[in-house]
Enzyme design. Structure first.
Site: not given
Ligand code: 2RA
Length: 352
Positions: A230, A12-14, A159-160, A259, A99, A252, A129
């Site tokens: 979160k 995956g991306a991560v 990319s999140g 970020h 978490r 976003r 993140c």
């Molecule tokens: C996002 N925090 O940026 C989420 C991904 N873990 O969508």
């Protein structure tokens, strides 16, 4: 014997960033085993300069593994992390599945490393993140001035949402790049994307190119998104402040990776900008970039690919006592995900 590490979700991306990070950091691992869905089994990936074949996830794939890092969706972690623990591994999980479990520590090595030692379920969680982007800098300020209130707005990269998020942003940018008429009439970007890319294909709930989207994650009631809750819950848990007042708005933006957050933070003790700046300059993993007159402030385009948290725009809030405003950026795939996970794994590997 050097410990065996498994990377679950290696494709995956991560996971991809993780393999790069493992190749760059001190080589503390014996075998590095790559695990992914059956679809990716047999695929060759490079880590530490060697090609390693991906194994399909199965209970046996965890046999002999000391530490397993999971970078997979919540439901896959929820199912497979306990299986990896049964097979003898300690799990460092980057999903949201555990978490907020009181028996699972939520760890940022610069902030609460000791929490990693108390893990009744054999699982340690890596924060989201967005929380991670600001928490190292805030942890440092909290240690000295005691944080009491936090109001943040995030500017989150595509990319999140993983590789599909990155692909979607590039697809949208291609559509808008050569049409200078776009962005002048309400709905024109949306219509152009629907025409060229089709409906319903996006991981984002609105066009991201030439736009900002005030939503990340899923609906959690009373108007809040999962991402916003979160930020609140995880900040409280990591900093150990059960009653920390937090309000977050998660947005976003059309950035591939990194970020950013605008942070408004109030402290119990008197704090000055000069003192806060000095504390951040001295903090490990934090870089202060703060000279607006010289056009120096943190931006995602200047942050991506780097490990530290970048902090700038430090100001004393004019109408709020003991309150600072600041802007932070951090690579969401590195410190926001893979790097913090790797740091936790290295931390616990020292005690094995
Ligand atoms: C996002 N925090 O940026 C989420 C991904 N873990 O969508």
């Amino acid at each position: 014997r050097k410990p065996t590490l498994a990377v679950v979700g290696a494709t995956g991306a991560v996971g991809t960033v993780m393999l790069g990070i493992l190749s760059q950091r001190e080589n503390v691992w014996g075998e590095i085993r790559l695990i992914a869905s059956a679809r990716s089994a047999g695929k060759l990936l490079t880590v530490r300069g060697e090609q390693v074949a991906v194994q399909a996830i199965s209970p046996e794939a965890f046999d002999g593994v000391d530490i397993a890092m999971f970078d997979v969706p919540d439901e896959i972690s929820a199912e497979w992390a306990p299986i990896a623990v049964e097979r003898g591994a300690i799990v460092v999980d980057n999903s949201g599945a555990f978490r907020m479990d009181p028996d699972v520590p939520l760890v940022v090595p610069e902030v609460n490393p000791d929490a990693a030692r108390n893990r009744p379920r054999g699982i340690i969680s890596n924060p989201n993140c967005t929380t991670l982007t600001m928490i190292v800098a805030l942890g440092e300020l909290h240690r000295k001035w005691r944080l009491t209130e936090l109001v943040v707005a995030s500017y989150q990269a595509a990319s999140g949402a993983g590789q599909p998020g990155i692909d979607r942003l590039h697809d949208e940018l291609e559509v808008v790049a050569n049409d200078r008429s776009l962005g002048n009439v309400a709905g024109d970007v949306r219509r152009a994307l629907a025409e060229k890319l089709g409906e319903g294909e996006s991981p984002f709930p609105a066009p991201l190119a030439l736009n900002v989207v005030p939503w990340a994650g899923s609906a959690k009631g009373e108007g809040w998104s999962s991402e916003e809750l979160k930020v609140r819950n995880e900040s409280r848990k990591i900093l150990g402040i059960a009653d920390l007042k937090v309000s977050a708005t998660c947005v976003r933006v059309p950035v591939v990776t990194t970020h950013s957050l605008a942070v408004h933070a109030t402290f119990a003790e008197e704090i000055t900008v000069a003192e806060a700046r000095q504390a951040l300059v001295e903090a490990p993993s934090v870089v202060v970039v703060d000279d607006p007159d010289g056009k120096e402030f943190p931006t995602p385009a200047d942050t991506v690919g780097a490990d530290p948290t970048f902090v700038g725009r430090l100001r004393q809030a004019l109408d709020f006592p003991n309150t600072l405003d600041l802007f932070v950026t951090g690579d969401n795939l590195r410190k926001g995900a893979a790097l913090n996970t790797a740091q936790i794994a290295e931390l616990i590997a020292r005690d094995l």
